[in-house]
Scaffold this motif. Structure first.
Motif, PDB file in Angstrom:
ATOM      1  N   ALA A 144       1.081  -1.023  -0.051  1.00 63.02           N
ATOM      2  CA  ALA A 144      -0.108   0.181  -0.023  1.00 63.02           C
ATOM      3  C   ALA A 144       0.776   1.054  -0.214  1.00 63.02           C
ATOM      4  CB  ALA A 144      -0.750   0.050   0.884  1.00 63.02           C
ATOM      5  N   LYS A 145       2.058   1.170   0.332  1.00 61.85           N
ATOM      6  CA  LYS A 145       2.625   2.346   0.440  1.00 61.85           C
ATOM      7  C   LYS A 145       3.094   2.537  -0.326  1.00 61.85           C
ATOM      8  CE  LYS A 145       5.590   2.241   4.590  1.00 61.85           C
ATOM      9  NZ  LYS A 145       6.676   2.334   5.636  1.00 61.85           N
ATOM     10  N   ALA A 146       3.934   1.565  -1.430  1.00 63.16           N
ATOM     11  CA  ALA A 146       4.442   1.182  -2.590  1.00 63.16           C
ATOM     12  C   ALA A 146       3.672   2.235  -3.552  1.00 63.16           C
ATOM     13  CB  ALA A 146       5.135   0.779  -3.097  1.00 63.16           C
ATOM     14  N   ALA A 147       2.448   1.310  -3.307  1.00 65.66           N
ATOM     15  CA  ALA A 147       1.353   2.802  -4.118  1.00 65.66           C
ATOM     16  C   ALA A 147       0.597   4.222  -4.510  1.00 65.66           C
ATOM     17  CB  ALA A 147       0.584   1.383  -4.154  1.00 65.66           C
ATOM     18  N   GLU A 148       1.624   4.148  -3.085  1.00 66.01           N
ATOM     19  CA  GLU A 148       1.012   5.402  -2.305  1.00 66.01           C
ATOM     20  C   GLU A 148       2.095   6.377  -2.878  1.00 66.01           C
ATOM     21  OE1 GLU A 148      -1.029   8.300  -1.532  1.00 66.01           O
ATOM     22  OE2 GLU A 148      -1.977   6.586  -0.377  1.00 66.01           O
ATOM     23  N   ASP A 149       3.033   5.755  -3.482  1.00 64.68           N
ATOM     24  CA  ASP A 149       4.688   6.704  -3.502  1.00 64.68           C
ATOM     25  C   ASP A 149       4.391   6.393  -5.167  1.00 64.68           C
ATOM     26  OD1 ASP A 149       4.754   7.119  -1.071  1.00 64.68           O
ATOM     27  OD2 ASP A 149       6.622   5.608  -1.001  1.00 64.68           O
ATOM     28  N   GLU A 150       4.001   5.600  -5.550  1.00 66.72           N
ATOM     29  CA  GLU A 150       4.063   5.641  -6.954  1.00 66.72           C
ATOM     30  C   GLU A 150       3.002   6.848  -7.642  1.00 66.72           C
ATOM     31  OE1 GLU A 150       2.916   1.984 -10.334  1.00 66.72           O
ATOM     32  OE2 GLU A 150       3.740   1.482  -8.519  1.00 66.72           O
ATOM     33  N   LYS A 151       1.611   6.745  -6.810  1.00 70.09           N
ATOM     34  CA  LYS A 151       0.948   8.194  -7.566  1.00 70.09           C
ATOM     35  C   LYS A 151       1.326   9.165  -7.234  1.00 70.09           C
ATOM     36  CE  LYS A 151      -3.337   6.728  -5.490  1.00 70.09           C
ATOM     37  NZ  LYS A 151      -4.657   6.564  -4.262  1.00 70.09           N
ATOM     38  N   PRO A 152       1.396  10.034  -8.733  1.00 76.87           N
ATOM     39  CA  PRO A 152       1.901  11.692  -9.362  1.00 76.87           C
ATOM     40  C   PRO A 152       1.605  12.892  -8.216  1.00 76.87           C
ATOM     41  CG  PRO A 152       0.619  10.169 -10.834  1.00 76.87           C
ATOM     42  CD  PRO A 152       0.049   9.414  -9.782  1.00 76.87           C
ATOM     43  N   VAL A 153       2.159  13.601  -7.805  1.00 80.45           N
ATOM     44  CA  VAL A 153       2.129  14.417  -7.138  1.00 80.45           C
ATOM     45  C   VAL A 153       1.337  15.692  -7.053  1.00 80.45           C
ATOM     46  CG1 VAL A 153       3.619  16.021  -5.535  1.00 80.45           C
ATOM     47  CG2 VAL A 153       4.914  14.096  -6.065  1.00 80.45           C
ATOM     48  N   SER A 154       0.531  15.665  -8.041  1.00 78.93           N
ATOM     49  CA  SER A 154      -0.384  16.145  -8.390  1.00 78.93           C
ATOM     50  C   SER A 154      -1.860  15.683  -8.073  1.00 78.93           C
ATOM     51  CB  SER A 154       0.115  16.612  -9.923  1.00 78.93           C
ATOM     52  OG  SER A 154      -0.964  15.888 -10.887  1.00 78.93           O
ATOM     53  N   ASN A 155      -1.814  14.947  -7.878  1.00 79.73           N
ATOM     54  CA  ASN A 155      -3.223  14.181  -7.772  1.00 79.73           C
ATOM     55  C   ASN A 155      -3.217  14.421  -6.023  1.00 79.73           C
ATOM     56  OD1 ASN A 155      -3.795  13.891 -10.626  1.00 79.73           O
ATOM     57  ND2 ASN A 155      -3.561  11.167 -10.327  1.00 79.73           N
ATOM     58  N   LYS A 156      -2.473  14.005  -5.789  1.00 79.97           N
ATOM     59  CA  LYS A 156      -2.538  14.091  -4.023  1.00 79.97           C
ATOM     60  C   LYS A 156      -2.503  15.626  -2.881  1.00 79.97           C
ATOM     61  CE  LYS A 156       1.262  11.216  -3.024  1.00 79.97           C
ATOM     62  NZ  LYS A 156       2.736  10.657  -2.519  1.00 79.97           N
ATOM     63  N   LYS A 157      -3.951  15.291  -2.377  1.00 80.52           N
ATOM     64  CA  LYS A 157      -4.155  16.992  -1.624  1.00 80.52           C
ATOM     65  C   LYS A 157      -4.376  17.713  -2.689  1.00 80.52           C
ATOM     66  CE  LYS A 157      -2.651  14.988   2.487  1.00 80.52           C
ATOM     67  NZ  LYS A 157      -1.967  15.360   3.754  1.00 80.52           N
ATOM     68  N   THR A 158      -4.800  17.913  -3.773  1.00 82.00           N
ATOM     69  CA  THR A 158      -5.369  19.105  -4.860  1.00 82.00           C
ATOM     70  C   THR A 158      -6.499  19.055  -5.344  1.00 82.00           C
ATOM     71  OG1 THR A 158      -3.991  18.582  -6.707  1.00 82.00           O
ATOM     72  CG2 THR A 158      -2.939  18.625  -5.638  1.00 82.00           C
ATOM     73  N   SER A 159      -7.553  20.322  -5.493  1.00 81.16           N
ATOM     74  CA  SER A 159      -8.934  20.043  -5.898  1.00 81.16           C
ATOM     75  C   SER A 159      -8.544  21.014  -7.077  1.00 81.16           C
ATOM     76  CB  SER A 159      -9.546  20.853  -4.646  1.00 81.16           C
ATOM     77  OG  SER A 159      -9.507  22.168  -4.817  1.00 81.16           O
ATOM     78  N   HIS A 160      -9.317  20.282  -7.742  1.00 82.29           N
ATOM     79  CA  HIS A 160      -9.284  20.734  -9.274  1.00 82.29           C
ATOM     80  C   HIS A 160     -10.496  21.705  -9.649  1.00 82.29           C
ATOM     81  CE1 HIS A 160      -8.714  20.540 -13.593  1.00 82.29           C
ATOM     82  NE2 HIS A 160      -9.698  19.951 -13.814  1.00 82.29           N
ATOM     83  N   GLN A 161     -10.379  22.581  -9.829  1.00 80.85           N
ATOM     84  CA  GLN A 161     -11.628  23.627  -9.919  1.00 80.85           C
ATOM     85  C   GLN A 161     -12.018  23.701 -11.738  1.00 80.85           C
ATOM     86  OE1 GLN A 161     -11.730  27.066  -7.537  1.00 80.85           O
ATOM     87  NE2 GLN A 161     -13.723  28.093  -8.043  1.00 80.85           N
ATOM     88  N   GLU A 162     -12.941  24.069 -12.060  1.00 82.61           N
ATOM     89  CA  GLU A 162     -12.958  24.041 -13.416  1.00 82.61           C
ATOM     90  C   GLU A 162     -13.835  25.200 -13.906  1.00 82.61           C
ATOM     91  OE1 GLU A 162     -15.296  21.319 -17.317  1.00 82.61           O
ATOM     92  OE2 GLU A 162     -13.917  20.743 -15.752  1.00 82.61           O
ATOM     93  N   THR A 163     -13.427  26.261 -14.709  1.00 81.95           N
ATOM     94  CA  THR A 163     -14.080  27.762 -14.549  1.00 81.95           C
ATOM     95  C   THR A 163     -14.589  27.510 -16.284  1.00 81.95           C
ATOM     96  OG1 THR A 163     -13.097  28.213 -13.065  1.00 81.95           O
ATOM     97  CG2 THR A 163     -14.113  29.517 -14.910  1.00 81.95           C
ATOM     98  N   GLU A 164     -16.031  27.953 -16.477  1.00 85.71           N
ATOM     99  CA  GLU A 164     -16.042  28.370 -17.504  1.00 85.71           C
ATOM    100  C   GLU A 164     -16.439  29.754 -17.881  1.00 85.71           C
ATOM    101  OE1 GLU A 164     -19.948  27.130 -20.803  1.00 85.71           O
ATOM    102  OE2 GLU A 164     -19.687  25.838 -18.690  1.00 85.71           O
TER     103      GLU A 164
END
Length: 123
Positions: free
Chosen positions: A56-76
């Motif tokens: 689980a720790k290796a899988a967590e480390d493998e995720k890209p940094v940009s996906n960790k604790k960031t929110s995506h806000q889309e503006t039209e």
């Protein structure tokens, strides 16, 4: 150079499997020392709990940094341009008076009386 590329690609490919290799090579130490269920031998854990945590720790480390604790806000964004105001005026057509164009005959005919006769053959 070719060997270096092969070694780097193998490391990248086998990196997620490193906890499994570590578990296989250090099985006795993990089963006897790091296992959390040593007090419950009926579970037959033998260090698999530690292996699951490491995976689980290796899988967590493998995720890209940009996906960790960031929110995506889309503006039209919409663009608006005001259109021209069209007004249609009623057009009143006036009756056209009859136009008379005087006719001039510019044709002329040249009346000739002579008739063409082919030359006679003397021979």
């Amino acid at each position: 150079m070719k060997k270096l590329v092969i070694i780097c690609s193998m490391v990248i490919f086998f990196k997620p499997l490193m906890p499994v290799f570590e578990y296989i090579f250090n099985y006795d130490y993990i089963a006897n020392e790091l296992c959390e269920n040593k007090a419950k031998p009926e579970l037959h854990c033998n260090g698999k709990c530690h292996l699951m945590k490491e995976l689980a720790k290796a899988a967590e480390d493998e995720k890209p940094v940009s996906n960790k604790k960031t929110s995506h806000q889309e503006t039209e964004v919409l663009f608006f341009q005001d259109s021209f105001d069209f007004t249609f005026n009623a057009v009143v057509l006036q009756p056209i008076e009859k136009v008379t164009i005087p006719y001039t005959n510019l044709y002329s005919h040249n009346n000739t009386v002579a008739v063409f006769h082919p030359p006679t053959f003397i021979g």
